[in-house]
Design a protein around this motif. Structure first.
Motif, PDB file in Angstrom:
ATOM      1  N   ALA A  17      46.612  40.530  33.666  1.00 44.79           N
ATOM      2  CA  ALA A  17      45.301  40.814  34.252  1.00 44.79           C
ATOM      3  C   ALA A  17      45.282  42.157  34.976  1.00 44.79           C
ATOM      4  O   ALA A  17      44.275  42.869  34.970  1.00 44.79           O
ATOM      5  CB  ALA A  17      44.909  39.696  35.217  1.00 44.79           C
ATOM      6  N   GLU A  18      46.397  42.532  35.588  1.00 44.30           N
ATOM      7  CA  GLU A  18      46.447  43.790  36.323  1.00 44.30           C
ATOM      8  C   GLU A  18      46.446  45.004  35.400  1.00 44.30           C
ATOM      9  O   GLU A  18      46.156  46.118  35.832  1.00 44.30           O
ATOM     10  CB  GLU A  18      47.682  43.815  37.223  1.00 44.30           C
ATOM     11  N   MET A  19      46.786  44.793  34.128  1.00 49.69           N
ATOM     12  CA  MET A  19      46.808  45.890  33.162  1.00 49.69           C
ATOM     13  C   MET A  19      45.512  45.978  32.363  1.00 49.69           C
ATOM     14  O   MET A  19      45.356  46.860  31.521  1.00 49.69           O
ATOM     15  CB  MET A  19      47.976  45.702  32.189  1.00 49.69           C
ATOM     16  N   ALA A  20      44.579  45.070  32.603  1.00 52.91           N
ATOM     17  CA  ALA A  20      43.350  45.031  31.818  1.00 52.91           C
ATOM     18  C   ALA A  20      42.576  46.338  31.941  1.00 52.91           C
ATOM     19  O   ALA A  20      42.400  46.865  33.041  1.00 52.91           O
ATOM     20  CB  ALA A  20      42.474  43.870  32.280  1.00 52.91           C
ATOM     21  N   TRP A  69      37.518  39.160  31.018  1.00 51.65           N
ATOM     22  CA  TRP A  69      38.819  39.011  31.660  1.00 51.65           C
ATOM     23  C   TRP A  69      38.896  37.792  32.568  1.00 51.65           C
ATOM     24  O   TRP A  69      39.961  37.504  33.128  1.00 51.65           O
ATOM     25  CB  TRP A  69      39.181  40.296  32.399  1.00 51.65           C
ATOM     26  N   ARG A  70      37.817  37.026  32.694  1.00 52.70           N
ATOM     27  CA  ARG A  70      37.913  35.742  33.386  1.00 52.70           C
ATOM     28  C   ARG A  70      38.793  34.771  32.590  1.00 52.70           C
ATOM     29  O   ARG A  70      39.262  33.767  33.115  1.00 52.70           O
ATOM     30  CB  ARG A  70      36.521  35.160  33.636  1.00 52.70           C
ATOM     31  N   TYR A  71      39.030  35.092  31.318  1.00 56.80           N
ATOM     32  CA  TYR A  71      39.854  34.247  30.447  1.00 56.80           C
ATOM     33  C   TYR A  71      41.241  34.854  30.215  1.00 56.80           C
ATOM     34  O   TYR A  71      41.873  34.611  29.186  1.00 56.80           O
ATOM     35  CB  TYR A  71      39.150  34.054  29.102  1.00 56.80           C
ATOM     36  N   HIS A  72      41.724  35.640  31.164  1.00 55.35           N
ATOM     37  CA  HIS A  72      42.958  36.400  30.940  1.00 55.35           C
ATOM     38  C   HIS A  72      44.167  35.504  30.689  1.00 55.35           C
ATOM     39  O   HIS A  72      45.145  35.935  30.070  1.00 55.35           O
ATOM     40  CB  HIS A  72      43.230  37.342  32.116  1.00 55.35           C
ATOM     41  N   ASP A  73      44.127  34.249  31.149  1.00 56.82           N
ATOM     42  CA  ASP A  73      45.263  33.356  30.905  1.00 56.82           C
ATOM     43  C   ASP A  73      45.480  33.089  29.421  1.00 56.82           C
ATOM     44  O   ASP A  73      46.574  32.675  29.018  1.00 56.82           O
ATOM     45  CB  ASP A  73      45.052  32.018  31.623  1.00 56.82           C
TER      46      ASP A  73
END
Length: 429
Positions: A84-87, A74-78
């Motif tokens: 990101a908050e829904m991950a 998730w460091r690559y969420h962009d």
């Protein structure tokens, strides 16, 4: 097996639309669709994939922003289609990239690395794709998570369904390895063993997806699911000091993982995070008993003819690969190749990796190592190429295939008996 489906409360709220995701887009005709759980174009029946606003991504993404993120995928969420908050973060990703000096020495490869992907919550790369798909399923307010599986996906969907508080149903061929069935069942999922091949299982699940509001991660959630595989490109580039490798060797089943690694490398290049991916050659490895992509490559045609799988590498036993055509296109674009591992060499590959690098892989990894050996011998991978071999599953999942080569020395606790047993063993070696 469970007779029914357990009902669980799902209290996650629907996420807002993502600014970096524009739409779903047909990979064939380019038609655009809203970001919804659909996977086939209404006009040409081509597959849909996520379309991003790369200008918006470019305004926020940087190497520094990534390295400040969590040590997970998730460091690559962009560059993923989930806020990101829904991950649904189970600490998946950022697995080791190991310099394989011993194996490289044996194969004549001076810059060989193993991307050890099986160090994930359910011990395979499937946790990456399911992390994205399950988070998206919650966003779309599904209460049931499901899949058609050749094995590893069943365990990952079951685990993520449990974490998300969702009903979970997994469908798989009835001859699946026992370890993978147990690895899925322990999470409380409903297990459905189908008397048929994976392709028949997939057809059943496609029909179910049309008639039930279930989130099948690799069917109606497939455009989002497949994006998770790109993180294997991002991580490798970052772990290599923000550069693309010269060669990647990837196991091939549906072909999705193979194509998405290539897509991920090119995204990084287009965004200026690495210099280029143009030099990277993509090589796909399949088991000889189920190698429709390799056959198409050898015949120099983009048309991948379905086959009936007959291989010990059950996790790769997809006779009609959904991304077969796009795998051929990836090979052409990258200047790579496709290679088939003889069935008798799959276990040899497992053993070779274990004995040289201390990594115990499942059958898909045996296919990769066997294919890597052939590619090195043929010169398609050169001695000084910076090469990454992707090992996508843990060997504890397919222990039965290596049982015939495991032969302990038996002895009593007496010293003399031990020495006698060892002498007898040495005479037979």
């Amino acid at each position: 097996m469970r007779a029914g489906v357990r009902l669980r409360a799902n209290t996650r709220r629907r996420a807002p639309a993502l600014s970096n995701v524009k739409s779903l887009q047909c990979r064939e005709c380019g038609s655009e669709y809203p970001v919804e759980p659909q996977y086939v174009c209404d006009f040409c029946f081509g597959p849909l994939e996520v379309s991003y606003d790369y200008d918006a991504v470019a305004r926020v993404i940087s190497r520094e922003r990534i390295t400040r993120g969590p040590l997970t995928m998730w460091r690559y969420h962009d560059l993923l289609p989930v806020d990101a908050e829904m991950a649904l973060d189970m600490n998946t990703g950022f697995t080791p990239l190991t310099r394989a000096r011993n194996l490289g020495r044996m194969l004549g490869l001076n810059n060989l690395y193993i991307k050890h992907v099986s160090e994930n919550p359910t011990f395979s790369f499937k946790d990456r794709v399911v992390s994205v798909a399950s988070a998206k399923a919650l966003e779309f307010e599904f209460d049931t998570l499901a899949c058609a599986s050749t094995g590893n996906l069943a365990g990952s969907v079951s685990a993520h369904g449990a974490k998300a508080g969702m009903n979970t149903m997994v469908f798989f061929p009835s001859d699946l390895e026992r370890g993978k069935i147990l690895g899925a069942g322990i999470y409380g999922a409903t297990l459905v063993a189908v008397d048929g091949t994976y392709d028949q299982v997939n057809r059943l699940c496609s029909e179910l997806a049309d008639n039930h509001r279930w989130a099948f991660v690799n069917i109606n959630m497939r455009p989002f699911y497949s994006e998770g595989s790109k993180t294997l490109a991002y991580e490798v580039a970052e772990q290599l000091g923000w550069r693309a490798p010269d060669a990647c060797v990837v196991p091939g089943a549906s072909g999705s993982l193979f194509t998405k690694i290539w897509k991920g490398l090119n995204e990084l290049a287009d965004l200026g995070l690495i210099d280029s991916a143009a030099h990277t050659k993509m090589h796909i490895a399949q088991a000889e008993g189920c190698s429709p992509i390799v056959t198409a490559y050898d015949e120099d045609t983009p048309h991948v003819r379905p086959v009936t799988p007959d291989t010990i590498a059950k996790s790769l036993a997809i006779g009609n690969p959904a991304d077969g055509y796009y795998s051929i296109k990836t090979i052409e674009s990258s200047g790579g190749s496709a290679v088939a591992a003889p069935e008798e060499e799959v276990v040899e590959g497992i053993q070779l990796l274990a004995e040289t690098e201390g990594i115990f892989t499942e059958t898909a990894g045996g296919v990769v190592i066997s294919g890597l050996r052939k590619l090195a011998k043929s010169g398609k991978i050169r001695p000084d190429d910076l090469t990454v071999a992707y090992i996508t599953g843990n060997g504890l999942k397919t222990q039965e295939v290596v049982e015939p080569i495991i032969d302990p020395v038996f002895t009593t606790p007496a010293y003399e008996d031990f020495m006698t047993s060892m002498a007898a063993r040495e005479e037979t070696v």
